[in-house]
Enzyme design. Structure first.
Site, short mmCIF file in Angstrom:
data_model
loop_
_atom_site.label_atom_id
_atom_site.label_comp_id
_atom_site.label_asym_id
_atom_site.label_seq_id
_atom_site.Cartn_x
_atom_site.Cartn_y
_atom_site.Cartn_z
CB SER A 141 -0.67 0.02 1.03
OG SER A 141 -1.64 -0.87 1.36
N1 SAH Z 1 -1.32 -4.36 4.01
C1 SAH Z 1 -0.36 -4.68 2.88
C2 SAH Z 1 -1.56 -4.31 1.56
C3 SAH Z 1 -1.43 -5.38 0.61
S1 SAH Z 1 -2.88 -5.16 -0.80
C4 SAH Z 1 0.42 -3.89 2.48
O1 SAH Z 1 1.13 -3.34 3.81
O2 SAH Z 1 1.16 -3.00 1.80
C5 SAH Z 1 -3.96 -5.94 0.18
C6 SAH Z 1 -3.84 -7.63 -0.02
O3 SAH Z 1 -4.94 -8.36 0.74
C7 SAH Z 1 -3.74 -9.05 -0.65
O4 SAH Z 1 -2.31 -9.00 -0.55
C8 SAH Z 1 -4.72 -10.16 -0.99
O5 SAH Z 1 -4.24 -10.50 -1.25
C9 SAH Z 1 -5.56 -9.70 0.73
N2 SAH Z 1 -6.53 -10.34 0.11
C10 SAH Z 1 -8.25 -9.70 -0.29
N3 SAH Z 1 -8.66 -10.29 0.13
C11 SAH Z 1 -8.83 -10.98 1.22
C12 SAH Z 1 -9.36 -11.79 2.23
N4 SAH Z 1 -10.92 -11.92 1.81
N5 SAH Z 1 -8.34 -12.59 3.25
C13 SAH Z 1 -7.15 -11.68 3.07
N6 SAH Z 1 -6.40 -11.57 2.80
C14 SAH Z 1 -7.22 -10.86 1.41
#
Ligand code: SAH
Length: 204
Positions: free
Chosen positions: A51
């Site tokens: 993010s």
């Molecule tokens: N927190 C991260 C952001 C990652 S993007 C950071 O620090 O940059 C969002 C993430 O949510 C992705 O890796 C995606 O695979 C995950 N995601 C989407 N749906 C989800 C679900 N139902 N349960 C767990 N993770 C999920």
């Protein structure tokens, strides 16, 4: 990077200190290391991104607001990705559980976080739209992926007095804050338009 986040409006000194404390280059591909301190999202594989620092900071700021005692609060983060936001949240709150549905990313985050030795952070693998019943209830739930609605499991697993900070919407998304009062009454408001990856069901 921190100055840029401050200029964009995040003024909570605790959040800015937490950003300073976590080396973002640990969480990005070595080929992108020179861009680790730009205020942008970057690819982490599997169609997902780390993010934008501003959005991590803003989520943390909304999560901290009206939280009487963050250091004794338990947080659930949905969507670990590479683990960056989880590490930032763990600077601010007593316990952080972060769940990811893509096993390869769960493993990536585990590897990224190992050298940082953050005792109060635990990673889970599974579909976060079901919450993490074995660790519930939570003072705070944050999400890094947007569903069309707030999953009922999150509301069920939220402590009275707690709050959820999550993007909601399929096309246009709004950052949404759900509060549960001491009597268990639930209210919600939206703060600003945002753009997150979609919340998906199941695991891969
Ligand atoms: N927190 C991260 C952001 C990652 S993007 C950071 O620090 O940059 C969002 C993430 O949510 C992705 O890796 C995606 O695979 C995950 N995601 C989407 N749906 C989800 C679900 N139902 N349960 C767990 N993770 C999920």
């Amino acid at each position: 990077m921190v100055e840029r986040v401050r200029e964009l409006g995040v003024r909570d000194a605790r959040v800015l200190d937490a950003l300073r404390a976590v080396p973002r280059q640990v969480f990005v591909d070595p080929a992108l290391a020179s861009r680790a301190y730009e205020d942008t999202a970057l690819p982490i594989g599997h169609g997902q991104t780390i993010s934008q620092p501003y959005i991590v900071a803003r989520t943390a700021e909304l999560a901290l607001a009206e939280c009487p005692d963050p250091k004794s609060s338990k947080v659930l983060e949905i969507g670990t990705g590479c683990g960056y936001a989880a590490a930032v949240l763990a600077q601010l709150f007593g316990t952080v559980i972060s769940i990811e549905r893509v096993r390869a990313l769960h493993e990536l985050a585990r590897g990224n976080l190992r050298p940082l030795r953050i005792a109060q952070l635990r990673l889970a693998f599974g579909d976060g739209s079901l919450g993490v019943p074995s660790e519930a209830p939570f003072d705070v739930i944050t999400a890094a992926a947007a569903g069309e609605e707030i999953p009922p499991a999150w509301i069920a697993q939220l402590k009275p007095g707690g709050r959820i900070v999550a993007p909601v919407g399929s096309g246009e998304q709004q950052m949404t804050i759900v509060s549960k009062d001491a009597q268990g009454r639930v209210s919600r408001r939206t703060s600003e338009p945002v753009r997150f990856v979609p919340l998906r069901g199941g695991t891969v």
